[in-house]
Design a protein around this motif. Structure first.
Motif, PDB file in Angstrom:
ATOM      1  N   LEU A 220       0.833  -1.204   0.000  1.00 15.77           N
ATOM      2  CA  LEU A 220       0.000   0.000   0.000  1.00 15.77           C
ATOM      3  C   LEU A 220       0.866   1.251   0.000  1.00 15.77           C
ATOM      4  N   GLN A 221       1.922   1.255   0.812  1.00 13.23           N
ATOM      5  CA  GLN A 221       2.835   2.388   0.847  1.00 13.23           C
ATOM      6  C   GLN A 221       3.369   2.707  -0.545  1.00 13.23           C
ATOM      7  N   PHE A 222       3.853   1.697  -1.243  1.00 10.99           N
ATOM      8  CA  PHE A 222       4.478   1.959  -2.533  1.00 10.99           C
ATOM      9  C   PHE A 222       3.483   2.185  -3.656  1.00 10.99           C
ATOM     10  N   SER A 223       2.233   1.794  -3.471  1.00 14.41           N
ATOM     11  CA  SER A 223       1.242   2.152  -4.483  1.00 14.41           C
ATOM     12  C   SER A 223       1.118   3.667  -4.583  1.00 14.41           C
ATOM     13  N   LEU A 224       1.253   4.356  -3.445  1.00 16.88           N
ATOM     14  CA  LEU A 224       1.191   5.816  -3.433  1.00 16.88           C
ATOM     15  C   LEU A 224       2.563   6.444  -3.665  1.00 16.88           C
ATOM     16  N   VAL A 225       3.615   5.869  -3.069  1.00 21.75           N
ATOM     17  CA  VAL A 225       4.955   6.419  -3.241  1.00 21.75           C
ATOM     18  C   VAL A 225       5.369   6.379  -4.714  1.00 21.75           C
ATOM     19  N   ASN A 226       5.183   5.235  -5.365  1.00 20.93           N
ATOM     20  CA  ASN A 226       5.543   5.145  -6.781  1.00 20.93           C
ATOM     21  C   ASN A 226       4.757   6.136  -7.628  1.00 20.93           C
ATOM     22  N   ALA A 227       3.505   6.344  -7.262  1.00 18.98           N
ATOM     23  CA  ALA A 227       2.667   7.251  -8.044  1.00 18.98           C
ATOM     24  C   ALA A 227       3.195   8.685  -7.973  1.00 18.98           C
ATOM     25  N   VAL A 228       3.504   9.178  -6.756  1.00 25.57           N
ATOM     26  CA  VAL A 228       3.956  10.567  -6.658  1.00 25.57           C
ATOM     27  C   VAL A 228       5.371  10.733  -7.197  1.00 25.57           C
ATOM     28  N   VAL A 229       6.214   9.695  -7.043  1.00 24.28           N
ATOM     29  CA  VAL A 229       7.558   9.767  -7.608  1.00 24.28           C
ATOM     30  C   VAL A 229       7.489   9.814  -9.133  1.00 24.28           C
ATOM     31  N   ALA A 230       6.603   9.011  -9.717  1.00 22.94           N
ATOM     32  CA  ALA A 230       6.446   9.025 -11.168  1.00 22.94           C
ATOM     33  C   ALA A 230       5.973  10.383 -11.660  1.00 22.94           C
ATOM     34  N   ALA A 231       5.030  10.994 -10.941  1.00 16.08           N
ATOM     35  CA  ALA A 231       4.558  12.320 -11.338  1.00 16.08           C
ATOM     36  C   ALA A 231       5.675  13.348 -11.258  1.00 16.08           C
ATOM     37  N   ALA A 232       6.487  13.274 -10.197  1.00 12.88           N
ATOM     38  CA  ALA A 232       7.582  14.225 -10.043  1.00 12.88           C
ATOM     39  C   ALA A 232       8.632  14.042 -11.133  1.00 12.88           C
ATOM     40  N   GLU A 233       8.971  12.797 -11.446  1.00 10.00           N
ATOM     41  CA  GLU A 233      10.037  12.544 -12.413  1.00 10.00           C
ATOM     42  C   GLU A 233       9.573  12.734 -13.859  1.00 10.00           C
ATOM     43  N   ALA A 234       8.351  12.312 -14.155  1.00 12.61           N
ATOM     44  CA  ALA A 234       7.892  12.357 -15.544  1.00 12.61           C
ATOM     45  C   ALA A 234       7.321  13.711 -15.947  1.00 12.61           C
ATOM     46  N   VAL A 235       6.771  14.449 -14.987  1.00  9.12           N
ATOM     47  CA  VAL A 235       6.087  15.701 -15.324  1.00  9.12           C
ATOM     48  C   VAL A 235       6.813  16.911 -14.737  1.00  9.12           C
ATOM     49  N   TYR A 236       6.962  16.955 -13.428  1.00 11.76           N
ATOM     50  CA  TYR A 236       7.519  18.150 -12.797  1.00 11.76           C
ATOM     51  C   TYR A 236       9.015  18.300 -13.022  1.00 11.76           C
ATOM     52  N   GLY A 237       9.753  17.222 -12.986  1.00 13.80           N
ATOM     53  CA  GLY A 237      11.197  17.293 -13.159  1.00 13.80           C
ATOM     54  C   GLY A 237      11.617  17.961 -14.459  1.00 13.80           C
ATOM     55  N   PRO A 238      11.106  17.507 -15.609  1.00 16.24           N
ATOM     56  CA  PRO A 238      11.467  18.170 -16.867  1.00 16.24           C
ATOM     57  C   PRO A 238      11.071  19.647 -16.905  1.00 16.24           C
ATOM     58  N   LEU A 239       9.926  20.002 -16.291  1.00 13.10           N
ATOM     59  CA  LEU A 239       9.499  21.402 -16.290  1.00 13.10           C
ATOM     60  C   LEU A 239      10.439  22.263 -15.444  1.00 13.10           C
ATOM     61  N   VAL A 240      10.830  21.754 -14.278  1.00 10.41           N
ATOM     62  CA  VAL A 240      11.768  22.497 -13.430  1.00 10.41           C
ATOM     63  C   VAL A 240      13.109  22.638 -14.145  1.00 10.41           C
ATOM     64  N   ALA A 241      13.558  21.576 -14.794  1.00 10.19           N
ATOM     65  CA  ALA A 241      14.832  21.621 -15.514  1.00 10.19           C
ATOM     66  C   ALA A 241      14.795  22.661 -16.624  1.00 10.19           C
ATOM     67  N   ALA A 242      13.681  22.711 -17.348  1.00  8.08           N
ATOM     68  CA  ALA A 242      13.570  23.661 -18.455  1.00  8.08           C
ATOM     69  C   ALA A 242      13.563  25.105 -17.966  1.00  8.08           C
ATOM     70  N   GLU A 243      12.946  25.356 -16.818  1.00 12.06           N
ATOM     71  CA  GLU A 243      12.790  26.729 -16.339  1.00 12.06           C
ATOM     72  C   GLU A 243      13.928  27.215 -15.449  1.00 12.06           C
ATOM     73  N   HIS A 244      14.595  26.298 -14.741  1.00  9.02           N
ATOM     74  CA  HIS A 244      15.560  26.733 -13.727  1.00  9.02           C
ATOM     75  C   HIS A 244      16.946  26.114 -13.852  1.00  9.02           C
ATOM     76  N   LEU A 245      17.075  24.978 -14.529  1.00  7.57           N
ATOM     77  CA  LEU A 245      18.358  24.261 -14.525  1.00  7.57           C
ATOM     78  C   LEU A 245      19.103  24.328 -15.850  1.00  7.57           C
ATOM     79  N   GLY A 246      18.461  24.836 -16.886  1.00  8.62           N
ATOM     80  CA  GLY A 246      19.154  24.961 -18.166  1.00  8.62           C
ATOM     81  C   GLY A 246      18.744  23.980 -19.229  1.00  8.62           C
TER      82      GLY A 246
END
Length: 473
Positions: free
Chosen positions: A271-297
């Motif tokens: 149960l823990q990882f059903s939610l942990v994997n979900a939020v990690v996937a959202a951060a890595e697949a969606v938010y990470g590239p956006l932050v990189a594009a706007e702030h990291l180069g």
């Protein structure tokens, strides 16, 4: 994980059908995997070409997995570029990815039940053959014509179906091919090979896509599945007793479910990882590239951070070849806390150097969890129900990932990206702290495994499990 580092994927290698426990060698004779060397006349020295625990089945399983992962890691990149080269949009890339994930979720439980009924190595070979055909047809479409979106989605769905049967059959298989106290070290070495193949395959796949196009990379992936299937077909299953026939499919699934719910430590982590994997996937697949594009180069720094995570998982596996924690799940659960750090680093956001260091450390920690989790499952779950339990584990790990990635954008619009990232980080910490409140997680300990005796094999590898040793202590 399945509850995998590949929990964040997992892995996500277990087969009681395969008994790789070697017969104890005669003390008077050299081991078959050793060679003699003379350092002085009359003083022969025995030099091992490989560790004593690395038997034939272990080498076949490790080699097949490394080969398949080399091809698959490159194919993930090739698939996306094949869709784009055919005129598809980013949405089309997501649709093809979803087409692979949906049958994986739908058929996982069936795959687990089938793998507990049939010889698991045969299920693995059949699944590899299906993946070989689907990737081969995908490559043919890309190389000879203009593939349509529905064709690519259909072939991706066939690949996901193959994975749904392969994953439960393979889970823990490597641990069943070794015996005694070296099982943890053997699995850690195996994970080093897997992580190395994932890193190398992604790098090589990206270079080949740029050099020769995605079609040829998909063809290489098809060939890698064919070779992996051939290696697994040579596994030695002589002397393994047949499983007794059980009830119907629903009966088998209910039995697997009872194994999960009867162990609070097990369902709590799933149960823990059903939610942990979900939020990690959202951060890595969606938010990470956006932050990189706007702030990291741009994508380069984000790619470097992801590569650092991969290197960290290889480092964690190397570390686990030496460490043998007594409290398996307590050690693993404590190593989940660092998984909250990448989301927090993106929320700040930290510069590239800081993010890269955090990603590396997170990779090390989550690999420690992956090894201890698999050791706990292999120790506690009856062998004849292992694939069904594994299928519930996998289902919990992947079921919410598509939902989370789909909702990442609307959540960002509603509360802002920074709040969403801090929320993801806080959720990981809270869930992990909650899991530590489960007594079985804190108390489950490593039990010594019996060493093989001359003329026999270890009972676990042969498929016999004492029910009195299963469950939360």
């Amino acid at each position: 994980m399945s509850a995998h580092g590949d929990r964040t994927t997992t892995a996500r290698t277990h087969d009681g059908e395969v008994s790789g426990t070697p017969r104890a060698p005669d003390a008077r004779l050299p081991a078959p995997h050793a060679v003699r060397r003379r350092i002085r006349p009359g003083h022969p020295v025995l030099v091992r070409a490989r560790p004593a625990w690395a038997g034939r089945n272990y080498l076949l399983l490790t080699g097949a997995t490394v080969i398949a992962n080399l091809g698959s890691s490159g194919a993930l990149i090739a698939t996306a570029f094949a869709v784009l080269a055919a005129g598809g949009s980013a949405t089309d890339v997501g649709l093809v990815a979803a087409a692979r994930t949906v049958p994986l979720v739908v058929f996982l439980l069936i795959g687990g039940a089938v793998s507990d009924r049939l010889p698991r190595h045969r299920v693995m070979v059949a699944a590899n053959a299906l993946n070989c055909v689907s990737q081969g047809l995908f490559a043919l479409l890309v190389l000879t014509g203009e593939p349509r979106l529905w064709q690519m989605a259909l072939l991706a769905a066939l690949g996901g179906t193959g994975q749904a049967f392969f994953a439960p059959a393979s889970e823990g298989m490597v641990l069943a091919s070794v015996s005694g106290e070296q099982a943890g070290r053997a699995f850690a070495v195996f994970r080093m090979g897997v992580n190395g193949a994932n890193i190398g395959g992604a790098a090589l796949g990206g270079a080949l896509v740029a050099a020769v196009g995605p079609g040829w990379v998909l063809a290489v992936d098809s060939a890698s599945f064919a070779l992996a299937a051939a290696l697994r077909a040579f596994l030695d299953v002589s002397g393994v007793p047949r499983r007794a026939a059980g009830g119907g499919m629903l009966h088998d699934l209910r039995e697997g479910w009872q194994e999960v719910v009867s162990r609070p430590w097990l369902w709590a982590v799933v149960l823990q990882f059903s939610l942990v994997n979900a939020v990690v996937a959202a951060a890595e697949a969606v938010y990470g590239p956006l932050v990189a594009a706007e702030h990291l180069g741009g994508p380069g720094p984000w790619g470097l951070a992801l590569a650092a995570f991969g290197v960290g998982t290889a480092g964690g596996a190397l570390m686990m070849t030496r460490l043998r924690p007594h409290r398996l799940l307590l050690t693993g659960a404590l190593c989940v806390f660092p998984l909250a750090l990448p989301s927090a680093a993106l929320a700040v956001p930290l510069p590239t150097a800081g993010l890269t260091v955090i990603m590396f450390g997170t990779g090390v920690a989550i690999e420690v969890f992956s090894v201890t989790w698999m050791m706990a499952l292999h120790q506690e779950i009856p062998e004849d129900k292992f694939s069904r339990v594994s299928s519930y584990d996998w289902l919990g790990s992947v079921a919410l990932v598509p939902v989370a990635t789909a909702l990442a954008g609307p959540v960002q619009d509603l509360i802002g990206r920074r709040a969403a990232l801090w929320g993801a980080s806080a959720l990981i910490v809270l869930l992990t702290a909650a899991v530590l409140c489960v007594p079985g997680v804190r108390q489950l300990t490593r039990r010594p495994k019996p060493e093989p005796v001359a003329g026999g094999t270890e009972s676990r590898a042969a498929g016999a499990t004492d029910p009195q040793t299963s469950g939360t202590p």
